[in-house]
Enzyme design. Structure first.
Site, PDB file in Angstrom:
ATOM      1  N   ALA A  73      41.117  36.894  49.111  1.00  0.00           N
ATOM      2  CA  ALA A  73      39.968  36.960  48.201  1.00  0.00           C
ATOM      3  C   ALA A  73      40.428  37.300  46.794  1.00  0.00           C
ATOM      4  CB  ALA A  73      38.960  37.999  48.693  1.00  0.00           C
ATOM      5  N   ASP A  74      39.629  36.875  45.831  1.00  0.00           N
ATOM      6  CA  ASP A  74      39.868  37.252  44.434  1.00  0.00           C
ATOM      7  C   ASP A  74      38.511  37.480  43.783  1.00  0.00           C
ATOM      8  OD1 ASP A  74      41.913  37.475  42.183  1.00  0.00           O
ATOM      9  OD2 ASP A  74      40.442  36.110  41.306  1.00  0.00           O
ATOM     10  N   THR A  75      38.406  38.553  43.027  1.00  0.00           N
ATOM     11  CA  THR A  75      37.143  38.900  42.380  1.00  0.00           C
ATOM     12  C   THR A  75      37.309  38.865  40.870  1.00  0.00           C
ATOM     13  OG1 THR A  75      36.495  40.298  44.247  1.00  0.00           O
ATOM     14  CG2 THR A  75      35.328  40.647  42.179  1.00  0.00           C
ATOM     15  N   GLY A 110      35.918  34.765  45.223  1.00  0.00           N
ATOM     16  CA  GLY A 110      36.322  33.589  45.975  1.00  0.00           C
ATOM     17  C   GLY A 110      37.014  34.036  47.243  1.00  0.00           C
TER      18      GLY A 110
END
Length: 200
Positions: A73-75, A110
């Protein structure tokens, strides 16, 4: 509610916040962070950019772990179309918080799921409205050091949450992982199953 899985699960993140959130599912998982840079060359929309970074992370970790399910995940935090990264220093943290003061911004996460024949990704967006902040509030928060390792220079789950007037969307998404959406996706993919507990 008991959740089971037949797969080896790898969370491709060193984030203690994501580890804590994913741990709520109660299934065994490993941590294996990727070492990829969070840069993407081409021009992308905020959602495409965030998912591209998450996919880069899962791409790297799935190598050699093809039998496992890798979740990355990436924020990101966007004020309008401007990306607010993790601040490089206290001065930039103050600039970010001054810009966010009294404004609504978007937090986009994502999520990429790969391995064992699965390759899927999605994004989740939460709108966050800040109160008007005083210089005293900003200075005190930045001095705590909490803002330096967080996109947008604040953590909603820490004292930075005192700046939030309201949110529209998933709170956990702002913390770093849209757990409800991920849970539903993993159920649909049959990566996890619900086990009926029999009470005596």
């Amino acid at each position: 509610m008991k959740i089971t899985t037949n797969n080896r699960i790898i969370l491709a993140s060193e984030s203690p916040r994501r580890k804590e959130l994913f741990g709520r599912l109660g299934i065994p998982f490993e941590i294996q962070a990727s070492g990829v840079s969070e840069d993407v060359e081409q021009e992308l929309s905020p959602e495409e950019f965030t998912l591209a970074i998450a996919t880069k992370k899962s791409d790297e970790v799935v190598q050699g772990n093809e039998d496992a399910i890798v979740i990355a995940a990436d924020t990101t935090v966007y004020l309008g179309e401007k990306l607010l990264t993790k601040p490089v220093d206290s001065n930039q943290a103050k600039e970010f918080l001054q810009a966010l003061s009294g404004q609504e911004h978007r937090v986009i996460t994502g999520v990429s799921i790969q391995g064992a024949g699965i390759s899927i990704g999605f994004t989740e967006t939460t709108a966050v409205q800040f109160y008007e902040l005083t210089e005293e509030q900003i200075d005190a928060y930045v001095a705590s050091g909490d803002s330096l390792d967080k996109a947008g220079a604040y953590g909603i789950q820490t004292m930075g949450g005192m700046f939030v007037e309201k949110i529209n969307g998933d709170y956990n998404n702002v913390v770093g992982l849209p757990l409800g959406r991920l849970f539903q996706t993993l159920l649909t993919l049959k990566v996890i199953q619900l086990e009926k507990e029999i009470s005596e």
